[in-house]
Write a protein that holds these residues in place. Sequence first.
Motif, PDB file in Angstrom:
ATOM      1  N   SER A 238     -25.740  35.337 -23.908  1.00 31.09           N
ATOM      2  CA  SER A 238     -24.836  36.494 -23.921  1.00 31.09           C
ATOM      3  C   SER A 238     -23.898  36.429 -25.114  1.00 31.09           C
ATOM      4  CB  SER A 238     -24.027  36.550 -22.620  1.00 31.09           C
ATOM      5  OG  SER A 238     -24.887  36.683 -21.503  1.00 31.09           O
ATOM      6  N   LEU A 239     -23.336  35.263 -25.376  1.00 29.36           N
ATOM      7  CA  LEU A 239     -22.430  35.108 -26.523  1.00 29.36           C
ATOM      8  C   LEU A 239     -23.155  35.414 -27.828  1.00 29.36           C
ATOM      9  CD1 LEU A 239     -20.509  31.900 -25.424  1.00 29.36           C
ATOM     10  CD2 LEU A 239     -19.569  34.220 -25.581  1.00 29.36           C
ATOM     11  N   ALA A 240     -24.393  34.955 -27.958  1.00 30.10           N
ATOM     12  CA  ALA A 240     -25.169  35.232 -29.175  1.00 30.10           C
ATOM     13  C   ALA A 240     -25.389  36.735 -29.337  1.00 30.10           C
ATOM     14  CB  ALA A 240     -26.498  34.488 -29.134  1.00 30.10           C
ATOM     15  N   ALA A 241     -25.726  37.408 -28.251  1.00 29.45           N
ATOM     16  CA  ALA A 241     -25.962  38.854 -28.310  1.00 29.45           C
ATOM     17  C   ALA A 241     -24.684  39.615 -28.674  1.00 29.45           C
ATOM     18  CB  ALA A 241     -26.505  39.348 -26.971  1.00 29.45           C
ATOM     19  N   TRP A 242     -23.538  39.071 -28.310  1.00 29.53           N
ATOM     20  CA  TRP A 242     -22.252  39.715 -28.577  1.00 29.53           C
ATOM     21  C   TRP A 242     -21.670  39.335 -29.937  1.00 29.53           C
ATOM     22  CZ3 TRP A 242     -20.209  37.912 -23.214  1.00 29.53           C
ATOM     23  CH2 TRP A 242     -20.721  38.744 -22.206  1.00 29.53           C
ATOM     24  N   GLY A 243     -22.359  38.492 -30.689  1.00 24.19           N
ATOM     25  CA  GLY A 243     -21.825  38.036 -31.964  1.00 24.19           C
ATOM     26  C   GLY A 243     -20.706  37.027 -31.804  1.00 24.19           C
ATOM     27  N   LEU A 244     -20.693  36.337 -30.679  1.00 23.43           N
ATOM     28  CA  LEU A 244     -19.654  35.348 -30.388  1.00 23.43           C
ATOM     29  C   LEU A 244     -20.234  33.944 -30.224  1.00 23.43           C
ATOM     30  CD1 LEU A 244     -17.527  37.363 -27.763  1.00 23.43           C
ATOM     31  CD2 LEU A 244     -17.053  37.053 -30.204  1.00 23.43           C
ATOM     32  N   ALA A 245     -21.342  33.686 -30.892  1.00 23.76           N
ATOM     33  CA  ALA A 245     -22.000  32.384 -30.755  1.00 23.76           C
ATOM     34  C   ALA A 245     -21.080  31.232 -31.121  1.00 23.76           C
ATOM     35  CB  ALA A 245     -23.267  32.341 -31.604  1.00 23.76           C
ATOM     36  N   HIS A 246     -20.104  31.480 -31.989  1.00 23.65           N
ATOM     37  CA  HIS A 246     -19.171  30.415 -32.381  1.00 23.65           C
ATOM     38  C   HIS A 246     -18.301  29.938 -31.219  1.00 23.65           C
ATOM     39  CE1 HIS A 246     -17.074  34.225 -32.871  1.00 23.65           C
ATOM     40  NE2 HIS A 246     -15.946  33.554 -32.697  1.00 23.65           N
ATOM     41  N   LEU A 247     -18.261  30.685 -30.121  1.00 18.36           N
ATOM     42  CA  LEU A 247     -17.508  30.264 -28.934  1.00 18.36           C
ATOM     43  C   LEU A 247     -18.359  29.440 -27.968  1.00 18.36           C
ATOM     44  CD1 LEU A 247     -15.584  33.551 -28.016  1.00 18.36           C
ATOM     45  CD2 LEU A 247     -14.737  31.580 -29.295  1.00 18.36           C
ATOM     46  N   SER A 248     -19.642  29.272 -28.275  1.00 19.84           N
ATOM     47  CA  SER A 248     -20.575  28.654 -27.332  1.00 19.84           C
ATOM     48  C   SER A 248     -20.161  27.260 -26.881  1.00 19.84           C
ATOM     49  CB  SER A 248     -21.988  28.605 -27.919  1.00 19.84           C
ATOM     50  OG  SER A 248     -22.512  29.893 -28.032  1.00 19.84           O
ATOM     51  N   GLY A 249     -19.762  26.407 -27.794  1.00 23.26           N
ATOM     52  CA  GLY A 249     -19.421  25.030 -27.415  1.00 23.26           C
ATOM     53  C   GLY A 249     -18.324  24.974 -26.371  1.00 23.26           C
ATOM     54  N   ALA A 250     -17.227  25.649 -26.639  1.00 28.62           N
ATOM     55  CA  ALA A 250     -16.096  25.657 -25.698  1.00 28.62           C
ATOM     56  C   ALA A 250     -16.469  26.376 -24.411  1.00 28.62           C
ATOM     57  CB  ALA A 250     -14.885  26.315 -26.350  1.00 28.62           C
ATOM     58  N   ALA A 251     -17.112  27.530 -24.527  1.00 29.42           N
ATOM     59  CA  ALA A 251     -17.456  28.316 -23.343  1.00 29.42           C
ATOM     60  C   ALA A 251     -18.459  27.583 -22.451  1.00 29.42           C
ATOM     61  CB  ALA A 251     -17.996  29.677 -23.769  1.00 29.42           C
ATOM     62  N   GLU A 252     -19.403  26.871 -23.056  1.00 35.74           N
ATOM     63  CA  GLU A 252     -20.369  26.088 -22.275  1.00 35.74           C
ATOM     64  C   GLU A 252     -19.660  25.033 -21.430  1.00 35.74           C
ATOM     65  OE1 GLU A 252     -24.445  24.849 -23.824  1.00 35.74           O
ATOM     66  OE2 GLU A 252     -23.301  25.203 -25.667  1.00 35.74           O
ATOM     67  N   LEU A 253     -18.692  24.345 -22.026  1.00 41.07           N
ATOM     68  CA  LEU A 253     -17.943  23.337 -21.267  1.00 41.07           C
ATOM     69  C   LEU A 253     -17.193  23.971 -20.105  1.00 41.07           C
ATOM     70  CD1 LEU A 253     -16.510  21.080 -24.115  1.00 41.07           C
ATOM     71  CD2 LEU A 253     -18.149  20.417 -22.349  1.00 41.07           C
ATOM     72  N   VAL A 254     -16.570  25.115 -20.368  1.00 42.48           N
ATOM     73  CA  VAL A 254     -15.793  25.784 -19.324  1.00 42.48           C
ATOM     74  C   VAL A 254     -16.703  26.212 -18.170  1.00 42.48           C
ATOM     75  CG1 VAL A 254     -14.440  27.853 -18.787  1.00 42.48           C
ATOM     76  CG2 VAL A 254     -13.900  26.506 -20.830  1.00 42.48           C
ATOM     77  N   VAL A 255     -17.793  26.925 -18.472  1.00 42.77           N
ATOM     78  CA  VAL A 255     -18.660  27.392 -17.387  1.00 42.77           C
ATOM     79  C   VAL A 255     -19.293  26.203 -16.664  1.00 42.77           C
ATOM     80  CG1 VAL A 255     -20.870  27.767 -18.599  1.00 42.77           C
ATOM     81  CG2 VAL A 255     -20.205  29.267 -16.717  1.00 42.77           C
ATOM     82  N   SER A 256     -19.615  25.136 -17.374  1.00 43.43           N
ATOM     83  CA  SER A 256     -20.167  23.944 -16.722  1.00 43.43           C
ATOM     84  C   SER A 256     -19.187  23.365 -15.718  1.00 43.43           C
ATOM     85  CB  SER A 256     -20.524  22.873 -17.760  1.00 43.43           C
ATOM     86  OG  SER A 256     -21.611  23.275 -18.530  1.00 43.43           O
ATOM     87  N   GLU A 257     -17.940  23.240 -16.115  1.00 45.58           N
ATOM     88  CA  GLU A 257     -16.923  22.685 -15.212  1.00 45.58           C
ATOM     89  C   GLU A 257     -16.712  23.581 -13.998  1.00 45.58           C
ATOM     90  OE1 GLU A 257     -15.599  19.764 -15.187  1.00 45.58           O
ATOM     91  OE2 GLU A 257     -16.441  19.145 -17.094  1.00 45.58           O
ATOM     92  N   LEU A 258     -16.622  24.889 -14.217  1.00 41.18           N
ATOM     93  CA  LEU A 258     -16.326  25.798 -13.113  1.00 41.18           C
ATOM     94  C   LEU A 258     -17.494  25.907 -12.132  1.00 41.18           C
ATOM     95  CD1 LEU A 258     -14.338  28.659 -14.891  1.00 41.18           C
ATOM     96  CD2 LEU A 258     -13.481  26.537 -13.842  1.00 41.18           C
ATOM     97  N   VAL A 259     -18.716  25.996 -12.640  1.00 43.26           N
ATOM     98  CA  VAL A 259     -19.870  26.071 -11.739  1.00 43.26           C
ATOM     99  C   VAL A 259     -20.067  24.731 -11.034  1.00 43.26           C
ATOM    100  CG1 VAL A 259     -22.361  26.485 -11.548  1.00 43.26           C
ATOM    101  CG2 VAL A 259     -20.969  27.955 -13.012  1.00 43.26           C
TER     102      VAL A 259
END
Length: 156
Positions: free
Chosen positions: A37-58
């Motif tokens: 989703s981040l790649a499709a939105w042009g926000l791939a540069h947020l992937s590292g941080a966002a991946e950690l966040v969603v991993s922790e929350l799920v």
Amino acid sequence: MTAETAGSGAESPLVVVKSWPHGPCSVGRARRLLVRSLAAWGLAHLSGAAELVVSELVTNSVRHAREPRGHVIRTRFERLGRAVRIEVHDASDGKPEQRDASGDEESGRGLALVDAITGGRWGVSDREGIGKMVWALCTDDGSEGGPAEELGLGPG
């Protein structure tokens, strides 16, 4: 299972919602959906941080939201300008709290990590029906994207 999306026309949807079975495999699957989703939105540069966040929350939802049985976990990712709002919904009323884990503890640092990554832009809210929603906001630098109201930083 396919993701439910909301958006207009042929553009990438601005919201991606998906339900997941209550199990550890859902963590990696949710992470991969967010990265796409981040790649499709042009926000791939947020992937590292966002991946950690969603991993922790799920992961927290899988580990601690076991009751009531038979309910799924739902993620909701929303593009907000140059930011992404990550939500994890589950049927448990138990609200997670950030704590200070001692140096020899093997777990207990997840929400402290989420807090550090998001610059304190996360929270826990009631939701319609049973359970709760844990949300977090990942931005370019922890402040970009506009006023809090525009970013949807509240309970949403």
